[in-house]
Design an enzyme around this catalytic site. Structure first.
Site, PDB file in Angstrom:
ATOM      1  N   ASN A  83       0.796  -1.217   0.000  1.00 57.46           N
ATOM      2  CA  ASN A  83       0.000   0.000   0.000  1.00 57.46           C
ATOM      3  C   ASN A  83       0.837   1.278   0.000  1.00 57.46           C
ATOM      4  OD1 ASN A  83      -2.494   1.672   0.616  1.00 57.46           O
ATOM      5  ND2 ASN A  83      -1.307   2.014   2.494  1.00 57.46           N
ATOM      6  N   TYR A 151       4.107   9.329 -11.050  1.00 61.79           N
ATOM      7  CA  TYR A 151       3.080   8.518 -10.405  1.00 61.79           C
ATOM      8  C   TYR A 151       2.441   7.567 -11.408  1.00 61.79           C
ATOM      9  CZ  TYR A 151      -0.922   7.395  -7.397  1.00 61.79           C
ATOM     10  OH  TYR A 151      -1.854   6.736  -6.629  1.00 61.79           O
ATOM     11  N   LYS A 155       2.566   3.419 -11.378  1.00 61.70           N
ATOM     12  CA  LYS A 155       1.328   2.663 -11.211  1.00 61.70           C
ATOM     13  C   LYS A 155       1.051   1.762 -12.409  1.00 61.70           C
ATOM     14  CE  LYS A 155       0.283   3.920  -7.061  1.00 61.70           C
ATOM     15  NZ  LYS A 155       0.309   2.942  -5.967  1.00 61.70           N
TER      16      LYS A 155
END
Length: 246
Positions: A83, A151, A155
């Site tokens: 996470n 980012y 991802k």
């Protein structure tokens, strides 16, 4: 047999909600994160024999130490929720410093790999063999926001890590899936709530969702038998600009 879960980035936001939901439903949770104060607080809040272990996921030795302590205390791990993650400034990619890129890559991608690698090894060697790894992807794993190259790139890479782990884990009863979250109402969603730039250049206040719904989804994935896997799940605010052209 007691089920052992490791949650990275467990001291706040989605991580905290997942830790509490797992513990409430019978899991012993290892709350991992950089802030000892935050993870200790969450572990106490979770109860059910849950513990806090300080860990910097960008440091491979720190991650190795985390799983070594888990093995020493519990002899196994049944769930890893990858996470821990950060974002960068929303600016044109030519304005980003190399250190900003490296920080996001080291946390979101390298950190997830280090944790996966160590959890995989323990799950492979423990008796009974196997376990589950759930990666926190993002809507950004499929569709970028403007000016979000670090980012978005990490991802997208998490999706590849999920697929590889799922494939490589088959022989060892290790399942791997990914939850892609759209606008959970945490600190990271502050920009969405204040108004964030869209693909057409306009700013828009986007809807958010209660992070508990995300935790409920992770719990569902975690509680499945290992011969069942949710490979990808998207949990998002119904009206956020994602599907279609906005």
């Amino acid at each position: 047999m007691k089920k052992i879960a490791v949650v990275t980035g467990g001291g706040r936001g989605i991580g905290r909600f997942v830790c509490l939901s797992l513990a409430t439903n019978g899991w012993i949770v290892v709350v991992a994160g950089k802030s000892l104060e935050n993870i200790t607080k969450v572990a106490k809040e979770a109860g059910n024999e849950s513990i806090a272990i300080q860990c910097d996921v960008t440091d491979s030795q720190s991650v190795k130490n985390l799983f070594s302590q888990v093995k020493d205390k519990f002899s196994r791990v049944d769930l890893l929720f990858n996470n821990a993650g950060i974002s960068s400034r929303y600016v044109s990619m030519d304005e980003l410093g190399a250190d900003e890129w490296d920080k996001v890559v080291n946390t979101n991608l390298n950190g997830s790999f280090y944790c996966t690698q160590n959890a995989f090894g323990l799950m492979k060697s423990q008796n009974p063999q196997g376990g589950r790894i759930i990666n926190n992807g993002s809507i950004a794993a499929y569709a970028p926001r403007p000016n979000s190259a670090p980012y978005t790139a990490t991802k997208h890479a998490i999706t590849g890590l999920t697929k590889s782990t799922s494939l490589d884990g088959r022989s060892f009863n290790i399942a791997c899936g990914q939850i892609d979250i759209g606008n959970a109402d945490t600190e990271l969603a502050a920009t969405q709530k204040a108004g964030i730039t869209q693909a057409n250049g306009m700013k828009m206040v986007e809807p958010t969702i209660n992070p508990q719904h995300v935790a409920d989804a992770v719990l569902h994935m975690a509680n499945l038998p290992l011969d069942v896997n949710v490979l990808f799940m998207t949990v998002m605010a119904t009206n956020m600009p994602y599907i279609g052209r906005g």
